[in-house]
Design a protein around this motif. Sequence first.
Motif, mmCIF file in Angstrom:
data_model
loop_
_atom_site.group_PDB
_atom_site.id
_atom_site.type_symbol
_atom_site.label_atom_id
_atom_site.label_comp_id
_atom_site.label_asym_id
_atom_site.label_seq_id
_atom_site.Cartn_x
_atom_site.Cartn_y
_atom_site.Cartn_z
ATOM 1 N N ASP A 7 -4.303 7.061 -8.098
ATOM 2 C CA ASP A 7 -5.725 6.720 -8.113
ATOM 3 C C ASP A 7 -5.938 5.255 -8.476
ATOM 4 O O ASP A 7 -6.886 4.630 -8.032
ATOM 5 C CB ASP A 7 -6.466 7.614 -9.116
ATOM 6 N N GLU A 56 10.150 8.029 -5.428
ATOM 7 C CA GLU A 56 9.038 7.509 -4.641
ATOM 8 C C GLU A 56 8.053 8.648 -4.376
ATOM 9 O O GLU A 56 8.440 9.738 -3.973
ATOM 10 C CB GLU A 56 9.542 6.953 -3.306
ATOM 11 N N THR A 57 6.788 8.348 -4.615
ATOM 12 C CA THR A 57 5.782 9.393 -4.441
ATOM 13 C C THR A 57 4.563 8.803 -3.743
ATOM 14 O O THR A 57 4.608 7.691 -3.219
ATOM 15 C CB THR A 57 5.416 10.019 -5.796
ATOM 16 N N GLY A 58 3.424 9.527 -3.758
ATOM 17 C CA GLY A 58 2.235 9.094 -3.037
ATOM 18 C C GLY A 58 1.473 7.998 -3.754
ATOM 19 O O GLY A 58 1.922 7.394 -4.732
ATOM 20 N N THR A 59 0.279 7.771 -3.248
ATOM 21 C CA THR A 59 -0.574 6.706 -3.775
ATOM 22 C C THR A 59 -1.333 7.209 -4.989
ATOM 23 O O THR A 59 -1.980 8.267 -4.937
ATOM 24 C CB THR A 59 -1.566 6.253 -2.698
ATOM 25 N N ASP A 113 0.831 -1.199 0.000
ATOM 26 C CA ASP A 113 0.000 0.000 0.000
ATOM 27 C C ASP A 113 0.871 1.258 0.000
ATOM 28 O O ASP A 113 1.868 1.346 0.706
ATOM 29 C CB ASP A 113 -0.912 0.016 1.228
ATOM 30 N N GLY A 114 0.435 2.223 -0.791
ATOM 31 C CA GLY A 114 1.073 3.537 -0.764
ATOM 32 C C GLY A 114 2.387 3.629 -1.503
ATOM 33 O O GLY A 114 3.086 4.641 -1.376
ATOM 34 N N ARG A 115 2.771 2.609 -2.272
ATOM 35 C CA ARG A 115 4.050 2.675 -2.982
ATOM 36 C C ARG A 115 3.787 2.903 -4.465
ATOM 37 O O ARG A 115 3.332 2.018 -5.173
ATOM 38 C CB ARG A 115 4.851 1.389 -2.768
ATOM 39 N N TRP A 116 4.048 4.111 -4.898
ATOM 40 C CA TRP A 116 3.946 4.464 -6.307
ATOM 41 C C TRP A 116 5.248 5.123 -6.696
ATOM 42 O O TRP A 116 5.734 6.046 -6.024
ATOM 43 C CB TRP A 116 2.770 5.409 -6.540
ATOM 44 N N THR A 117 5.823 4.637 -7.777
ATOM 45 C CA THR A 117 7.167 5.058 -8.153
ATOM 46 C C THR A 117 7.148 5.623 -9.566
ATOM 47 O O THR A 117 6.575 5.010 -10.482
ATOM 48 C CB THR A 117 8.149 3.865 -8.099
#
Length: 553
Positions: A441, A436-439, A419-423
Motif C-alpha cells: 500500500d 519477492e512479493t506484490g505491491t 513499480d511493483g517491487r516489494w521485497t
Amino acid sequence: MENTSQPAPDNGGTNRPGPDVPSARAARRDNRRHRAGPRRHRAGIAPPAVLDLTVAEPASRAPGPRPGVRRAVVSGGLLDPAAGNPLEEEDLTGSTAPTGADRRGAYRRRRLTLTGLALTAVASAVLLVVTLVDWAPGGPPPRAMTTAEQERLAAMRVTNLRDLRAGLHLTVGDGPARTDLLGWVDWARQLVYLDVGGPGAGPLRGLAQATPTVLVIRPDPTAMPTPATPPLVPPADGWRLPADQGLDPLLSLVFRLAADRPEPADGLSGRWVGREQVNGETVDILEAAPRTGEPAHGTTAATPGPSTPTRYWLDLAGRVHRLETNLPGVGPVSVALNRADRPTLRPVEALGGRPGLPRALTTAERDRWRRLPARLRTAGGAAVTVTGPVSGASNLRGAGWLSWTSGTAYLGVADLDTDGRWTLVRHHDGKVARIETGTPDSGTARPPLPPPATGWLTGPHHTQALDPLLEAALRAARGSGPGGDGRRTRGDTLAGTTVDVVQVDTALGPVRYWIDRTGLLRRLELPTRAGAWAQLDLNPGRVPRLTPPPAKR
C-alpha cells in the motif's frame, strides 16, 4: 519813469521765488507719473539702471520736501533676491539716494549670484555627459584587461570562500525549456540548497540539496512552475537520489566559484567589456577565455567546464555578482549572486545532517555507551523504518521489526524507482533471505505476520545495500556492543527526544549511533556507496514473533 515790474505770482503763501518754466514742466510730468503708478519694465521688473524720479529743484529753492510731491526710490540691490520690492513708493522724509558704495555692493552681489548659477549649470551638464557616457550602449569600447583586473579576477574564488555564503539564482535556457534554480550556496561547508522550478524543470521539480559529490532531491510534481525560495528549514523526509543527472554541470559550476588559493593571474586572458550597476554596486564586466591545456579548478571529466568565454560582473573588492557562460550539453547559463542574502544552511539527513564539533565522550556519555548492549537486550526489540538512498536507480524505503532477544530482523522493503517491487527481508543468525512479493500500500508498509514459512531465497539482491545497516543494529546488542572508540559528533533531537550522536569508524566506513539519555538506541546511520546516508530509525518496545512458525508434522 514807468514801472514795468510784474507782480510776484502767488506761491501758496510762501515767500519763495517761483520755479522757471522747465522745472514746472518736470514737476507736472512727475505728478502724472505718480498718479499713473510706477512704470515697469517689459519683463515685469525695473531695468538694471537706478531710476531716479526725484523732481529737479531750482537752485534758489531751499532744501526740504515739497508738499504734494512724492517720488519713487529704487534700491541699489535691484537684482538681489534678498532685497525687497525696489519700486515701493516711499515718502521723501528720511529717504536717501543710492550712493556709489551701494551700487558697487549691488553689482558685486549680482555678479556672485550669476557666477553661482553658471557654475551650477556647468556642473549639471558635466554630470549629465558622464552619466550618458557610462550608460549609453555606445560607451567606451572593449579593451584588454589590465594587470589589476586580471589579479582581481584571479582572486575571485578566494574572495567567495572568504565570504562563506551568498544567495543564488541560476537560469538555464529560455522559453518552454527554461529552468530556474533559486536558493543559496555555502562555499565554506560545500553545500547548495535550491528550489528547482520553471517550465523546463521536468522530474527535478521540487527541492534539491547537494555537496560536490552527492545530489539529493525531494520531488514535488505539483509545485508551481514559477521559481520560489526554498524553506530555510528543509523537510525531514522524502529525499532521494535522482536518476536525472542534468543538474550536475550547474552545481559543478557553482562549487568551482570558490577555492582556497587564487588562480595564476598570468594565465588569464580576456578583455574588459563595460561597467554596470548591480545590487547597488559598481561592477566591471570582464570576459575571460577558457584555459587551455589544463582543466579549471574542480573540473572533472564528467562535468566539463565552459567551452566559450565567460563573463563576470566583478566589483572592486573582487566579489562576483553575476556570470554568464555556455556549458557543453546544457547551453547558456546565467548565475546571479546576492551577496547580502547569507543564511546558515542545514544539510538534510541524507547528506549527513548538520555538522558538529567532534569530541571525546564525557564520563556520563561513556557510561551510557558501555551499557548500550545490556540496555538493548533488556528492551527486547523495536519497530523500525529504514531509508536507503542507494543510487539514482534505487531508493529504498522499508518498515518492520527488530528483535535483540532472538537476533532477528524482519522488514518489507519497497524500491521507489521500480513499480511493483516489494521485497520481504529477514535477517536471522547471520543469514539473509528474501521473498519477492506484490505491491504494498505504501513504502512504509509493514510485512505480513507471521512470516512466510517457505519461499525464502538467498543470494545477491538490489536490497542488499541495507544489509550492513541491519547487521550493525543487531550487533549492537551482542557481547560488548558496537566496539571501537566512539566520539560524540554532535547533539541532536529525534521525534522530540534529545540524543547524542556517537560515531565509530569501522573498516566499512563510519557508523553513527543516536543514543538517548536513557541509553536506548534511536537511530543508526551509515553512508552508502553513492555517498548518501542511510538511516534505520528505532522505536524500542514489544515486538511480535519474527521467526516462521514450525512446520506441521
